[in-house]
Scaffold this active site. Structure first.
Site, PDB file in Angstrom:
ATOM      1  N   ASP A 104      56.124   5.075  73.100  1.00  0.00           N
ATOM      2  CA  ASP A 104      55.734   5.889  71.952  1.00  0.00           C
ATOM      3  C   ASP A 104      56.229   7.324  72.019  1.00  0.00           C
ATOM      4  O   ASP A 104      55.654   8.214  71.398  1.00  0.00           O
ATOM      5  CB  ASP A 104      54.208   5.888  71.832  1.00  0.00           C
ATOM      6  CG  ASP A 104      53.510   6.235  73.144  1.00  0.00           C
ATOM      7  OD1 ASP A 104      54.130   6.918  73.988  1.00  0.00           O
ATOM      8  OD2 ASP A 104      52.360   5.810  73.338  1.00  0.00           O
ATOM      9  N   GLU A 126      56.361  -2.752  75.031  1.00  0.00           N
ATOM     10  CA  GLU A 126      55.030  -2.148  75.000  1.00  0.00           C
ATOM     11  C   GLU A 126      54.630  -1.809  73.561  1.00  0.00           C
ATOM     12  O   GLU A 126      54.235  -0.696  73.227  1.00  0.00           O
ATOM     13  CB  GLU A 126      54.938  -0.909  75.892  1.00  0.00           C
ATOM     14  CG  GLU A 126      53.506  -0.503  76.211  1.00  0.00           C
ATOM     15  CD  GLU A 126      53.412   0.767  77.044  1.00  0.00           C
ATOM     16  OE1 GLU A 126      53.019   0.668  78.213  1.00  0.00           O
ATOM     17  OE2 GLU A 126      53.750   1.852  76.514  1.00  0.00           O
ATOM     18  N   GLU A 140      52.086  10.631  69.860  1.00  0.00           N
ATOM     19  CA  GLU A 140      52.388   9.264  70.258  1.00  0.00           C
ATOM     20  C   GLU A 140      51.820   8.208  69.320  1.00  0.00           C
ATOM     21  O   GLU A 140      52.466   7.180  69.061  1.00  0.00           O
ATOM     22  CB  GLU A 140      51.897   9.018  71.690  1.00  0.00           C
ATOM     23  CG  GLU A 140      52.673   9.751  72.764  1.00  0.00           C
ATOM     24  CD  GLU A 140      52.201  11.170  73.022  1.00  0.00           C
ATOM     25  OE1 GLU A 140      52.730  11.810  73.943  1.00  0.00           O
ATOM     26  OE2 GLU A 140      51.301  11.641  72.287  1.00  0.00           O
ATOM     27  N   HIS A 211      48.679  16.114  81.817  1.00  0.00           N
ATOM     28  CA  HIS A 211      49.860  16.662  81.155  1.00  0.00           C
ATOM     29  C   HIS A 211      49.797  16.624  79.632  1.00  0.00           C
ATOM     30  O   HIS A 211      50.557  17.303  78.980  1.00  0.00           O
ATOM     31  CB  HIS A 211      51.110  15.882  81.593  1.00  0.00           C
ATOM     32  CG  HIS A 211      51.235  14.530  80.948  1.00  0.00           C
ATOM     33  ND1 HIS A 211      50.525  13.441  81.390  1.00  0.00           N
ATOM     34  CD2 HIS A 211      51.958  14.107  79.892  1.00  0.00           C
ATOM     35  CE1 HIS A 211      50.823  12.393  80.636  1.00  0.00           C
ATOM     36  NE2 HIS A 211      51.690  12.773  79.713  1.00  0.00           N
ATOM     37  N   ARG A 213      49.608  16.866  75.633  1.00  0.00           N
ATOM     38  CA  ARG A 213      49.574  18.027  74.747  1.00  0.00           C
ATOM     39  C   ARG A 213      48.163  18.330  74.258  1.00  0.00           C
ATOM     40  O   ARG A 213      47.752  19.492  74.182  1.00  0.00           O
ATOM     41  CB  ARG A 213      50.485  17.786  73.526  1.00  0.00           C
ATOM     42  CG  ARG A 213      51.975  17.856  73.805  1.00  0.00           C
ATOM     43  CD  ARG A 213      52.773  17.482  72.569  1.00  0.00           C
ATOM     44  NE  ARG A 213      54.209  17.450  72.807  1.00  0.00           N
ATOM     45  CZ  ARG A 213      55.031  18.448  72.567  1.00  0.00           C
ATOM     46  NH1 ARG A 213      54.553  19.581  72.080  1.00  0.00           N
ATOM     47  NH2 ARG A 213      56.324  18.336  72.799  1.00  0.00           N
ATOM     48  N   HIS A 243      52.984  18.648  86.530  1.00  0.00           N
ATOM     49  CA  HIS A 243      53.989  18.425  85.494  1.00  0.00           C
ATOM     50  C   HIS A 243      54.826  19.684  85.307  1.00  0.00           C
ATOM     51  O   HIS A 243      54.365  20.810  85.519  1.00  0.00           O
ATOM     52  CB  HIS A 243      53.290  18.048  84.180  1.00  0.00           C
ATOM     53  CG  HIS A 243      54.180  17.412  83.166  1.00  0.00           C
ATOM     54  ND1 HIS A 243      54.976  18.136  82.313  1.00  0.00           N
ATOM     55  CD2 HIS A 243      54.403  16.107  82.873  1.00  0.00           C
ATOM     56  CE1 HIS A 243      55.653  17.311  81.530  1.00  0.00           C
ATOM     57  NE2 HIS A 243      55.324  16.076  81.846  1.00  0.00           N
TER      58      HIS A 243
END
Length: 397
Positions: A104, A126, A140, A211, A213, A243
């Site tokens: 994604d 996936e 995503e 990590h 957003r 990250h």
């Protein structure tokens, strides 16, 4: 697609730009390279450029085309535009028979769109993950829904994911339950035995990754404070691979630096991360893929998010969705560390995401649809069988 006997290898363009995509597409690329039926063309977008170069070498997956589209702190709109432009050029130049994307990410979405614009069919590895909340995770959830409108092959990791797709109108004949390729690759790399476990003590070993957003900023700083409190117990060693995102570093480093029982390290290569995961006692993460890997190794996973598109692990009892509120994060970790029975229930819940043969099913299905005699495809094996009536949110709300 009407079947034709394959006279020349099927040219498959695999698009990847991030570390998780490399991990999950590597088994497919290796299997295709080993088959006379396929000619895999691995294209990297550079979305996680520094992380990818060494990783692909470790995974024995050579990239044949490399794009350079990343700019420091660039907006999603600009990244998307650069990726569609660059990938469109590659599709026109290379003329693949199909394009394979995974998951994604922005690389996956733009790879699917670039293929669609050039009338090249898309295989989505996936497929079918959903939270039901369009902007969580961001971006995503939107990306995977849009890829679902473009793809010709939808390789769903679980029956639930397949049910999401058919409920959205995807023809059942285009949806295949395969398990997740992340399990295939995890078992492969552990068998290789080349990774280093970064834990150094006999304390309770906690592996942390953060990590996303939607967690950056105040939420991540607060979770950093909770992790420091957890380390203050004195019986816990925390390893946190940090990250590369400047926003992640700005949030976590002030909270975690200087503690004797917290090791903040640079991002680990995949083989070292796998060995460290195998060596931990508990996982705390906002990652998607680790929710799939941890149950394979009997590691309880606390998911530091308010929604998850992988509810199978929660329903199986291998993971718990605890949210991002610092007291809830700390309390959930303390409970598992102090309650042996609760820990054992999660550690022995099993893995609902597959049996390590997802790649075999994917490659055999593509070969069959391009006209080759792929033989008998292995039946999918999962621990969670029921399919939902349609897509829905699994959240802490």
């Amino acid at each position: 697609m009407s079947p034709n006997v394959i006279s020349t290898p099927v040219r498959a363009m695999l698009v990847l730009g991030t570390r998780p995509e490399a991990i999950k597409l590597a088994p497919v690329a290796r299997a295709m390279a080993a088959s006379p039926l396929f000619d895999p063309l691995v294209v990297t977008t550079g979305q996680h450029r520094e992380m990818l170069q060494q990783m692909l070498a470790l995974l024995k997956v050579p990239a044949r085309v490399e794009l350079d589209v990343m700019r420091d702190r660039q907006e999603l709109s600009k990244l998307t535009a650069r990726l569609i432009d660059g990938l469109g050029d590659v599709v026109r130049e290379q003329r693949p028979d199909l394009v394979v994307v995974q998951g994604d990410t922005t690389s996956a979405l733009t790879g699917a769109l670039a293929a669609f614009y050039e009338h090249v069919p898309v295989a989505h590895v996936e497929a079918g993950l959903r939270t039901g909340v369009l902007d969580n995770p961001f971006p995503e959830e939107l990306n995977r829904r849009l890829i679902g409108r473009v793809a010709r092959w939808h390789f769903a990791p679980t029956p639930r994911a397949a049910g999401h797709l058919t409920a959205e109108g995807v023809p059942a004949a285009e949806v295949f339950v395969t398990g997740n390729t992340v399990i295939d690759n995890l078992l492969w790399v552990l068998e290789e035995g080349t990774g280093a476990n970064l834990f150094e003590s006999d304390l309770r070993r906690v592996l942390v990754t953060l990590h996303r957003r939607e967690n950056q900023g105040d939420k991540m700083r607060a979770m950093g404070k909770a992790l420091r409190q957890l380390a203050d117990r004195g019986d816990v060693e925390i390893v946190l691979p940090l990250h590369k995102s400047p926003a992640v570093r700005e949030a976590l480093l002030p909270e975690l630096s200087g503690h004797a029982r917290i090791r903040v390290v640079e991002p680990l290569d995949y083989v070292d991360f796998s060995a460290t995961l195998a060596g931990c006692d508990l996982v705390m993460t906002d990652s998607g893929g680790i929710q799939e890997e941890a149950p394979s190794l009997g590691k309880p996973a606390l998911v530091l998010r308010t929604t998850t598109e992988r509810p199978e692990a929660v329903e199986a009892g291998a993971a718990a969705l605890v949210g991002t509120e610092p007291h809830a994060v700390l309390d959930a970790a303390v409970r598992l560390l102090d309650d042996a029975a609760a820990y054992e229930r999660m550690a022995t819940a099993g893995n609902p995401f597959g049996d390590g043969r997802a790649t075999e099913r994917i490659v055999a299905q593509l070969a069959e649809d391009f006209g080759a005699d792929a033989g008998v495809l292995p039946a999918p094996t999962t621990l969670i069988a029921p399919q939902p009536d349609g897509p829905g949110s699994y959240s802490t709300a």
